[in-house]
Design a protein around this motif. Structure first.
Motif: not given
Length: 223
Positions: A8, A6, A32, A14
């Motif tokens: 972001d 992920i 992440q 997230r």
């Protein structure tokens, strides 16, 4: 197991995406990142199956990160992740740029949790995913901005009658399962045909197949 990265710049976003996806069977959030540069580095080290990519981020935006991730995978000779662009913006230029960079899908952040999960599964399976309310508008614009293409250069004559038929249905946005139901074929048979179409026409993914179908006049915007 489908591994997901992920990317972001908002920590709460997230965390929310991670919580939704991690609760699903068969999906594992492996990393992440808060910006495109970190996301690009993590994609190379973690080798996820799917990358959820925000568009507007500091240091490096999601469009450039998408380009770099896919280019790195090609240089390294490894399978590239499917990149699903997530944004609050549905402006045409973002979608156009994302698909041009090689993204496999485009989903707005106001999608429901079930839609997010389904989107990850769709792109992980090799299908294209576009937010329904922008699909037609985007494809019309994308096709219109590309130069006219000679059908012979697309090697459409190399396709069998069945492959030609399936390419049209792919261009209309049907999934493998939907094509199988319409043509009374096994889904695995359709998947094999689609793979052969990609190989013959030198296509990377389903998004390119849809655009090619528009370019070649196999599918009209009103279809």
């Amino acid at each position: 197991m489908t591994s997901v990265l992920i990317v972001d710049d908002q920590a709460m976003v997230r965390a929310g995406f991670a919580a939704i996806l991690q609760a699903q069977s068969g999906i594992d959030v492996v990393g992440q990142a808060g910006d495109g540069a970190d996301g690009t580095a993590q994609a190379r080290s973690l080798r996820p199956d799917v990358v959820l990519m925000d568009v507007r981020m500091p240091t490096m935006d999601g469009i450039e990160a998408t380009r770099q991730i896919l280019a790195a995978a090609e240089r390294d000779g490894r399978t590239a992740p499917a990149i699903l662009i997530l944004t609050t913006f549905d402006a045409d230029e973002y979608v156009h740029d994302a698909l041009g960079a090689g993204a496999s899908g485009f989903l707005l952040k106001d999608a429901l949790p079930d839609e997010l999960v389904q989107a990850v599964r769709i792109v992980a399976a090799g299908d294209a995913l576009l937010a329904p309310r922008i699909t037609k508008r985007l494809l019309e614009r994308f096709a219109a901005t590309r130069p006219a293409v000679n059908r012979h250069t697309l090697r459409l004559n190399d396709l069998t009658e069945r492959e030609h038929e399936i390419l049209i249905l792919v261009g209309q946005g049907l999934s493998n399962g939907e094509i199988a139901a319409q043509l009374f074929l096994a889904e695995q048979t359709v998947k094999t045909h689609v793979s052969r179409i990609f190989s013959k026409l030198h296509l990377r993914d389903r998004v390119q197949a849809v655009i090619l179908a528009y370019d070649a006049g196999l599918v009209a915007p009103a279809d």
